[in-house]
Design a protein around this motif. Structure first.
Motif, short mmCIF file in Angstrom:
data_model
loop_
_atom_site.label_atom_id
_atom_site.label_comp_id
_atom_site.label_asym_id
_atom_site.label_seq_id
_atom_site.Cartn_x
_atom_site.Cartn_y
_atom_site.Cartn_z
N LEU A 1 0.86 -1.18 0.00
CA LEU A 1 0.00 0.00 0.00
C LEU A 1 0.89 1.23 0.00
N LYS A 2 0.64 2.13 -0.94
CA LYS A 2 1.40 3.37 -1.04
C LYS A 2 0.42 4.53 -0.98
N VAL A 3 0.69 5.48 -0.08
CA VAL A 3 -0.14 6.67 0.07
C VAL A 3 0.77 7.88 -0.13
N LEU A 4 0.42 8.72 -1.10
CA LEU A 4 1.21 9.90 -1.40
C LEU A 4 0.31 11.12 -1.37
N VAL A 5 0.74 12.14 -0.63
CA VAL A 5 -0.02 13.38 -0.54
C VAL A 5 0.85 14.52 -1.07
N THR A 6 0.29 15.30 -1.99
CA THR A 6 0.99 16.45 -2.55
C THR A 6 0.24 17.70 -2.17
N LEU A 7 0.95 18.63 -1.54
CA LEU A 7 0.32 19.85 -1.04
C LEU A 7 0.50 21.00 -2.02
N TYR A 8 -0.42 21.95 -1.95
CA TYR A 8 -0.29 23.20 -2.69
C TYR A 8 0.45 24.19 -1.80
N SER A 9 1.48 24.81 -2.30
CA SER A 9 2.21 25.80 -1.50
C SER A 9 1.94 27.23 -2.01
N ASP A 10 0.97 27.35 -2.88
CA ASP A 10 0.57 28.64 -3.43
C ASP A 10 -0.13 29.47 -2.37
N ARG A 11 0.04 30.77 -2.39
CA ARG A 11 -0.60 31.63 -1.38
C ARG A 11 -2.11 31.73 -1.57
N GLN A 12 -2.64 31.16 -2.64
CA GLN A 12 -4.10 31.14 -2.85
C GLN A 12 -4.78 30.08 -1.99
N TYR A 13 -3.99 29.20 -1.36
CA TYR A 13 -4.54 28.09 -0.59
C TYR A 13 -4.25 28.23 0.89
N HIS A 14 -5.19 27.76 1.72
CA HIS A 14 -4.94 27.63 3.15
C HIS A 14 -3.90 26.54 3.35
#
Length: 83
Positions: free
Chosen positions: A54-67
């Motif tokens: 099982l592989k779980v990958l999370v990619t975050l937004y680092s743009d200032r438009q996002y919380h």
């Protein structure tokens, strides 16, 4: 969802991939977008219908438009319902 089935050395390998992206709904364009946990990719590999990987990958937004995203630990608790 993507599903792939292969036969390898007398075993059947099933690979299932899921991809989740947060829904974007902003009433006021000046508000920041809630990304929740970000984009989530899950891959599960089974051999002869028995879970093997099982592989779980999370990619975050680092743009200032996002919380700022919620923590990965919170996501894993929700994924496996560890309240």
């Amino acid at each position: 969802m993507d599903r792939k089935i292969d036969e390898i050395n007398d075993q059947v390998r099933t690979t299932e991939k899921l991809y989740f992206k947060p829904l974007i709904s902003v009433d006021d364009l000046s508000d920041k977008i809630n990304q929740l946990f970000g984009n989530v990719s899950i891959e599960k590999i089974s051999l002869d219908n028995k879970p093997n990987y099982l592989k779980v990958l999370v990619t975050l937004y680092s743009d200032r438009q996002y919380h700022e995203a919620k923590s990965f630990d919170q996501f894993m608790d929700k994924l496996f319902k560890a309240d």
